[in-house]
Design an enzyme around this catalytic site. Structure first.
Site, PDB file in Angstrom:
ATOM      1  N   CYS A 287       0.840  -1.243  -0.110  1.00 39.69           N
ATOM      2  CA  CYS A 287       0.116  -0.065  -0.094  1.00 39.69           C
ATOM      3  C   CYS A 287       0.885   1.315  -0.085  1.00 39.69           C
ATOM      4  O   CYS A 287       1.549   1.627  -0.833  1.00 39.69           O
ATOM      5  CB  CYS A 287      -0.894  -0.044   1.185  1.00 39.69           C
TER       6      CYS A 287
ATOM      7  N   HIS B 292      -3.696  -5.204  -0.279  1.00 34.81           N
ATOM      8  CA  HIS B 292      -3.283  -5.921   0.874  1.00 34.81           C
ATOM      9  C   HIS B 292      -3.730  -7.478   0.968  1.00 34.81           C
ATOM     10  O   HIS B 292      -4.720  -7.960   1.051  1.00 34.81           O
ATOM     11  CB  HIS B 292      -4.012  -5.474   2.324  1.00 34.81           C
TER      12      HIS B 292
ATOM     13  N   GLU C  91      -1.901  -9.213   3.395  1.00 34.53           N
ATOM     14  CA  GLU C  91      -1.486  -9.736   4.983  1.00 34.53           C
ATOM     15  C   GLU C  91      -2.702  -9.509   5.966  1.00 34.53           C
ATOM     16  O   GLU C  91      -2.400 -10.064   6.949  1.00 34.53           O
ATOM     17  CB  GLU C  91      -0.390  -8.830   5.119  1.00 34.53           C
TER      18      GLU C  91
END
Length: 227
Positions: free
Chosen positions: A84, A169, A171
């Site tokens: 990001c 994302h 994660e």
């Protein structure tokens, strides 16, 4: 035990599933909260830079320091993974522009198309399911390769030598998604096309898919950079 450097730019944006994968492989995480701690300048075998709500165009000293560190790691052929804001900092560190995107993307999307047969996404179905939370985007630095895009964002992921930037994302886990939604309730009310309740209802179904994609990406990343 090998130590990995993780730059955390927001208290609520941590390394999530990726951290668990690294630790399960025997790596130790050295997590630096960039707004309050000095960023180390010594070498590590991997640098991970996480997201935040700030813009990569902010001239905050810690963000400028992160860009210097990114350039140093790439010059030394050490892998860098930016997520990001981290991806935007990589782009900016090498002369690309960071700017406001077509529209904010927040929530679970099945929209990431893989480009140039990138081995980093080998084994992941395209379009890929990810979690988005961003409004900025970037042009590609010179000599970089685009490795993913979506309908509204021409550049969702890229590689420049040993640096990989991903705008989305992989994660996140359930706790992280719920925390972000909890902390941004008032801001989300201002975005008519984002429904936080719908995002919450999708968590149980979508998080396992996103986490599996994270596992595959992590395995490919380790292989690509001999970690």
């Amino acid at each position: 035990m090998t130590e990995i450097l993780v730059i955390q730019n927001s208290k609520i944006e941590d390394i999530g599933t990726l951290g668990k994968l690294l630790e399960s492989d025997g790596f130790r995480l050295r997590i630096i909260y960039a707004k309050q701690e000095k960023i180390p300048t010594d070498n590590f075998p991997l640098l991970v830079i996480l997201g935040a709500s700030e813009s990569a165009n902010d001239n905050s000293s810690y963000l400028l320091d992160e860009q210097k560190l990114i350039r140093k790691f790439v010059q030394n052929k050490i892998p860098v993974l930016g997520i990001c804001l981290g991806s935007q900092l990589i782009a900016k560190a090498f002369g690309a522009n960071v700017f406001t995107g077509h529209k904010k993307e927040i929530g679970f999307y099945n929209d990431i198309e893989i480009d140039n047969n990138s081995s980093l996404f080998s084994g992941i179905k395209s379009p890929m399911t990810v979690f988005h939370w961003h409004g900025d985007t970037f042009s590609l630095p010179n000599n970089s390769i685009r490795i993913a895009h979506s309908q509204y964002y021409e550049n969702q992921a890229f590689q420049l030598d040993s640096a990989v930037g991903v705008q989305f994302h992989l994660e996140v886990d359930k706790t992280i998604v719920n925390l972000w939604l909890d902390k941004t309730k008032e801001k989300l009310k201002e975005i008519s096309y984002i429904n936080p309740d719908n995002i919450r209802h999708e968590i149980d179904e979508k998080i396992p898919i996103v986490q599996n994609n994270m596992k595959i990406f992590y395995k490919n990343f380790k292989s690509a950079f001999n970690l």
